[in-house]
Motif scaffolding. Sequence first.
Motif, short mmCIF file in Angstrom:
data_model
loop_
_atom_site.label_atom_id
_atom_site.label_comp_id
_atom_site.label_asym_id
_atom_site.label_seq_id
_atom_site.Cartn_x
_atom_site.Cartn_y
_atom_site.Cartn_z
N CYS A 38 -10.72 16.33 -14.51
CA CYS A 38 -11.95 17.38 -14.71
C CYS A 38 -11.37 18.58 -15.27
O CYS A 38 -12.22 19.26 -16.31
CB CYS A 38 -12.21 17.71 -13.20
N GLN A 39 -10.11 18.90 -15.44
CA GLN A 39 -9.60 19.92 -16.23
C GLN A 39 -9.78 19.54 -17.95
O GLN A 39 -10.07 20.52 -18.74
CB GLN A 39 -8.19 20.65 -15.77
N THR A 84 -14.29 26.44 -11.98
CA THR A 84 -13.50 26.18 -12.94
C THR A 84 -11.88 25.88 -12.49
O THR A 84 -11.82 26.23 -11.34
CB THR A 84 -13.30 27.18 -13.91
N HIS A 85 -11.24 25.01 -13.22
CA HIS A 85 -9.96 24.90 -12.88
C HIS A 85 -9.01 26.17 -12.62
O HIS A 85 -9.07 27.03 -13.25
CB HIS A 85 -9.37 23.85 -13.75
N GLU A 96 -13.15 20.16 -19.03
CA GLU A 96 -13.45 21.62 -19.42
C GLU A 96 -12.74 21.86 -20.54
O GLU A 96 -13.26 22.53 -21.34
CB GLU A 96 -12.73 22.30 -18.25
N SER A 145 -18.55 19.75 -8.36
CA SER A 145 -19.29 20.71 -9.17
C SER A 145 -18.82 20.51 -10.77
O SER A 145 -19.83 20.60 -11.66
CB SER A 145 -18.93 22.06 -8.57
N SER A 146 -17.64 20.04 -11.10
CA SER A 146 -17.19 19.92 -12.41
C SER A 146 -17.93 18.77 -13.16
O SER A 146 -18.43 18.86 -14.24
CB SER A 146 -15.52 19.60 -12.36
N ASN A 147 -18.00 17.76 -12.16
CA ASN A 147 -18.79 16.70 -13.05
C ASN A 147 -20.21 16.66 -13.04
O ASN A 147 -20.67 16.42 -14.03
CB ASN A 147 -18.39 15.30 -12.29
N THR A 180 -7.96 15.77 -10.55
CA THR A 180 -8.05 17.23 -11.08
C THR A 180 -7.66 17.29 -12.58
O THR A 180 -8.32 18.08 -13.05
CB THR A 180 -7.10 17.99 -10.20
N ARG A 182 -20.83 26.91 -15.77
CA ARG A 182 -19.92 26.23 -14.85
C ARG A 182 -19.88 27.05 -13.28
O ARG A 182 -19.76 28.39 -13.67
CB ARG A 182 -18.57 26.02 -15.11
N TYR A 213 -14.66 21.25 -6.12
CA TYR A 213 -14.46 21.39 -7.76
C TYR A 213 -14.76 19.97 -8.27
O TYR A 213 -15.40 20.08 -9.47
CB TYR A 213 -13.02 21.60 -7.77
N TYR A 214 -14.45 18.89 -7.68
CA TYR A 214 -14.79 17.56 -8.32
C TYR A 214 -16.34 17.26 -8.71
O TYR A 214 -16.70 17.01 -9.49
CB TYR A 214 -14.21 16.34 -7.32
#
Length: 390
Positions: free
Chosen positions: A129-130, A98-99, A133, A83-85, A126, A95, A80-81
């Motif tokens: 990152c959220q 997602t969170h 988003e 792919s999010s950034n 987390t 995306r 997640y970290y």
Amino acid sequence: MVRIMKGEKSLDLLQGLLVFIAWHHHYMDVQAVSITMLLQLCLGIAHDLGLDSIGRTVRSPLQKESPRDREAKRAYLGCYYLSSNLGLMEPVKARTMTHTSTLRNYASELASSWENTSDAVLPILTDVCQYMEDVEETFRNQSEQAVVVRTQVKRLSDKWENIRLASKLQAKDFTILQWLQLAARIHLYRTAASIDLVDRDSTPWASGFQLSLRVTLVRSVEQFLDNSTKLPTKHFDFVSLIDWLNLINTITSLSKLAIHASPMPGWDASELQIAKSFDYYREQLSSQMPRPRDAQDSQEDAFGRFRRITSVMRLALHDAMGRGSPNGNTFELATGSGRTVSLLHNLSLPKINGSGTTNGVEKLPSLRDVTPSLDITSTDFHWKFLMGAV
């Protein structure tokens, strides 16, 4: 890749891929890998291993969670970290992850386990990152009413401040955490400043508000870079890909604001001394980053690329702004030693041919013509910077 094609899908393989992606810029072969492709493989493995549903089976109160499950949760958070950034670097693409409440629960469970000291920052990472988003979802439309943008900027600014205040203790122990938080603040103001205010002409305060967003963006960028200069030299060797790309994007943003920012009443890049800020932070960071131990080593590492490419950016920045020298010559710069040197002193001479004539007179190309790959406005410039293709 071969092992995955043969059907191998294991937690060990996933962990190895995540580590390779997160720090590959320190030892990469730029022609050999595609980070986005490797990340897609990670997400596929995580899905096939069911990492989004670990520990849902009911256990007795005396039955402890296995260490393997905790490692699997860390790997899922790692997916997640990253792919999010990395998704922020390619805003036109959807995306890939997602969170979810599952991610929040994993982070909280690992933080409360106290197995590793660094587990304490997982909920904060987390949250950040959220938060990013949230910024993207809030300003998905490229045009909006001024009052809506102002209200949402106030909400998101307060939310960012709450995240920062709640994690002050952890930020002291993990200085790199501040980079991500400051990058998130830049993301807010960069996004908000790019919104077209549909009622700007009919709303008296809209023009001033838009100017304040851009000035706050400049200050946020400078705060990030100032924080970066406080990182000890030895720690640069451990900076992850996300933090490195944030550093690249941030110093590039400073150059963009100096050269490519759209005209706006009250906006003056020279008055804000953005070019001087670029020079200062570029010099500070270049001097602090590690240098090759072997003076004979001709292979360019990540830090060498940073020094070289930001040097080219600096030349283009001064060329574009046409800032005069003490001698009245745009291409001269006074040094601290009292010497005056040419801004072109380390630039190879361009080749002039008959096609470059105007009215029979040879026309020298500008620095941007000499370095055609230096298009800092392109959406993939950060990848070119990372790979040294500038």
